[in-house]
Write a protein that holds these residues in place. Structure first.
Motif, PDB file in Angstrom:
ATOM      1  N   ASP A 178       0.881  -1.146  -0.084  1.00 25.89           N
ATOM      2  CA  ASP A 178      -0.082   0.056  -0.037  1.00 25.89           C
ATOM      3  C   ASP A 178       0.788   1.312   0.003  1.00 25.89           C
ATOM      4  O   ASP A 178       0.427   2.174  -0.689  1.00 25.89           O
ATOM      5  N   LEU A 179       1.975   1.082   0.726  1.00 26.86           N
ATOM      6  CA  LEU A 179       2.714   2.459   0.830  1.00 26.86           C
ATOM      7  C   LEU A 179       3.789   2.226  -0.040  1.00 26.86           C
ATOM      8  O   LEU A 179       4.669   3.157  -0.116  1.00 26.86           O
ATOM      9  N   VAL A 191       4.275   8.986   8.417  1.00 30.27           N
ATOM     10  CA  VAL A 191       3.337   8.849   9.280  1.00 30.27           C
ATOM     11  C   VAL A 191       3.308   7.393   9.950  1.00 30.27           C
ATOM     12  O   VAL A 191       3.135   7.152  11.191  1.00 30.27           O
ATOM     13  N   ALA A 192       3.603   6.458   9.167  1.00 30.36           N
ATOM     14  CA  ALA A 192       3.777   5.022   9.395  1.00 30.36           C
ATOM     15  C   ALA A 192       4.798   4.896  10.466  1.00 30.36           C
ATOM     16  O   ALA A 192       4.616   4.079  11.502  1.00 30.36           O
ATOM     17  N   SER A 232      -8.682  -5.903   2.028  1.00 30.08           N
ATOM     18  CA  SER A 232      -8.726  -4.554   3.091  1.00 30.08           C
ATOM     19  C   SER A 232      -7.998  -4.655   4.193  1.00 30.08           C
ATOM     20  O   SER A 232      -8.500  -5.409   5.017  1.00 30.08           O
ATOM     21  N   ALA A 249      -4.765   3.477   7.983  1.00 33.72           N
ATOM     22  CA  ALA A 249      -5.181   4.817   7.339  1.00 33.72           C
ATOM     23  C   ALA A 249      -3.854   5.628   7.070  1.00 33.72           C
ATOM     24  O   ALA A 249      -3.930   6.654   6.485  1.00 33.72           O
ATOM     25  N   ALA A 250      -2.650   5.055   7.504  1.00 33.53           N
ATOM     26  CA  ALA A 250      -1.625   5.992   7.421  1.00 33.53           C
ATOM     27  C   ALA A 250      -1.329   6.340   5.740  1.00 33.53           C
ATOM     28  O   ALA A 250      -1.158   5.450   4.922  1.00 33.53           O
ATOM     29  N   PRO A 251      -1.195   7.741   5.665  1.00 37.04           N
ATOM     30  CA  PRO A 251      -1.154   7.971   4.070  1.00 37.04           C
ATOM     31  C   PRO A 251       0.240   7.854   3.318  1.00 37.04           C
ATOM     32  O   PRO A 251       0.261   7.880   2.310  1.00 37.04           O
ATOM     33  N   ASN A 252       1.402   7.915   4.283  1.00 33.44           N
ATOM     34  CA  ASN A 252       2.645   7.867   3.698  1.00 33.44           C
ATOM     35  C   ASN A 252       3.550   7.236   4.809  1.00 33.44           C
ATOM     36  O   ASN A 252       3.308   6.991   5.969  1.00 33.44           O
ATOM     37  N   TYR A 253       4.748   7.060   4.255  1.00 30.85           N
ATOM     38  CA  TYR A 253       5.808   6.381   5.236  1.00 30.85           C
ATOM     39  C   TYR A 253       6.152   7.146   6.288  1.00 30.85           C
ATOM     40  O   TYR A 253       6.285   6.439   7.560  1.00 30.85           O
TER      41      TYR A 253
END
Length: 416
Positions: free
Chosen positions: A39-40, A100-101, A162, A94-98
């Motif tokens: 996903d990322l 944030v993860a 999902s 829900a993390a939009p990018n690395y």
């Protein structure tokens, strides 16, 4: 008295819900790392840093956890950190990018440190209040939580790709466990036993006014951080070496079977299964061993069996000896962490927090250390270092002041 109305059983069930939560939460996100990677759009190196972020967060959480334990107590800290860990699953999905993860995983490590200390403090308090052993069985429940999460991950992955849906189901289950824990947790932590040394006795005698009764109550301990005692440092060493051995076996056993013992691809995964299975079985029975022989003897003999069994297997070579050595390691090392946690909790929340942080450090540093040794020589020498770590636990155990075996009811002699 029925188990439903037995205060010990009620507390045991509530604390077990915390142990189950931690094992379940950890294995839930770990099982979906491939999906998070996709996903990322992460590289293998970025995944490695992501995994390390959780370990670093747990390792550096020690000052915060010590302060929170003194400020809130184990009950409130356990419930809040358990809830926070559940919500972090949704945040990771829900993390939009690395970046944030990475922040989410670092926060996850901090909350893992909080829950780890708080739930072990609750387990030690339950043992102290009822004079019945349960720590080893609680740690077996942690392993069961990991197994439950793996089964759920397998089913959810087959049903839907999902990650959010999977983690949503996991959060519902964690919420149910939180409600279960809330109903039976203890309000007070275990009382700290003060180690008695010659210096301490001399200091106490010097401060005792002439004519004062020998059994005068000590002044209430101030709620502040103090320098760790030698006893606590020996516990830290035992925990580090014990978790190094435990973590390295999980990470390197399959590779040793394949590359050194020359096992087939089908047999190689049995290394992890043998170690994990023996640890669960041993932890189910270890509370009875603790009641019969005492924590000190269980740790000493168990770590000696673990180190000797693995060393003999490495010298013998072959798949069958390796699996037998892995079984010895799982059987012998299983009771180390429950016993050391219980001993540390009797020294107070600061000692327990420090020992727990050292345990996390061992789990974090152990596998890379074995990899470094294997790279400099070979994996057989790396696994030899694991056997040596178990031997070091035995040595450290002789320097720890253990309590006498607790009396145990007949129903506690076998797993519930």
């Amino acid at each position: 008295m029925s188990r439903l109305h037995d205060p010990f059983r009620r507390g045991q069930l509530a604390i077990a819900a915390l142990f189950l939560s931690l094992g379940f939460q950890y294995a839930t996100w770990a099982a979906r790392i491939p999906a998070v990677k996709a996903d990322l759009d992460l590289s293998a190196a970025e995944v490695g840093v992501l995994l390390m972020a959780a370990g670093v967060g747990a390792a550096v959480s020690f000052p915060a956890v010590a302060w929170l334990m003194r400020r809130m107590g184990s009950r409130r800290l356990a419930l809040l950190s358990q809830l926070g860990l559940a919500l972090l699953l949704l945040a990771l999905a829900a993390a939009p990018n690395y970046p944030v993860a990475l922040l989410v995983m670092c926060a996850d490590g901090v909350l893992v440190g909080c829950l780890n200390v708080a739930m072990n403090a609750q387990g030690a308090a339950l043992e102290a209040r009822h004079e019945r052993n349960t720590m080893a069985r609680l740690h077996a429940v942690f392993s069961a939580g990991s197994l439950l999460a793996a089964l759920l991950a397998s089913g959810m992955t087959a049903a839907t790709g999902s990650v959010m849906a999977h983690f949503g189901v996991a959060v519902v289950l964690l919420a149910a466990l939180g409600v279960t824990a809330r109903t039976g947790l203890l309000d007070e932590d275990a009382p700290a036993d003060r180690p008695v040394t010659a210096d301490a006795e001399a200091t106490a005698d010097a401060k005792t006014p002439a004519g004062a009764p020998a059994c005068a109550e000590p002044e209430p301990a101030r709620r502040r951080w103090t320098v760790p005692s030698r006893l606590t440092l020996w516990m830290c060493c035992a925990m580090v070496f014990g978790t190094v051995a435990e973590g390295a076996m999980n990470d390197w056993s399959a590779l040793y079977l394949k590359d050194v013992a020359e096992a087939s691809a089908e047999l190689a995964p049995l290394g992890i299964a043998v170690v994990s299975g023996m640890m669960v079985v041993a932890r189910l029975f270890a509370d009875g061993w603790r009641s019969r022989w005492g924590d000190g003897r269980v740790v000493l003999l168990g770590s000696a069996v673990a180190g000797t069994g693995l060393a003999v297997a490495l010298l013998s070579g072959g798949v069958a000896p390796a699996l037998a050595g892995f079984a010895c390691m799982g059987l012998g090392i299983a009771a180390v962490t429950p016993c050391v946690y219980a001993a540390a909790a009797r020294q107070g929340s600061d000692a327990l927090t420090l020992v727990a942080a050292m345990g996390t450090t061992g789990l974090l540093a152990g596998p890379p250390l074995i990899g470094f040794i294997a790279g400099a020589s070979n994996l057989a020498w790396g696994m030899g270092a694991v056997a040596a770590s178990a031997g070091a636990v035995a040595l450290c155990s002789t320097r720890i002041r253990w309590t006498a075996p607790a009396p145990v009811a007949q129903s506690e002699a076998t797993p519930a």
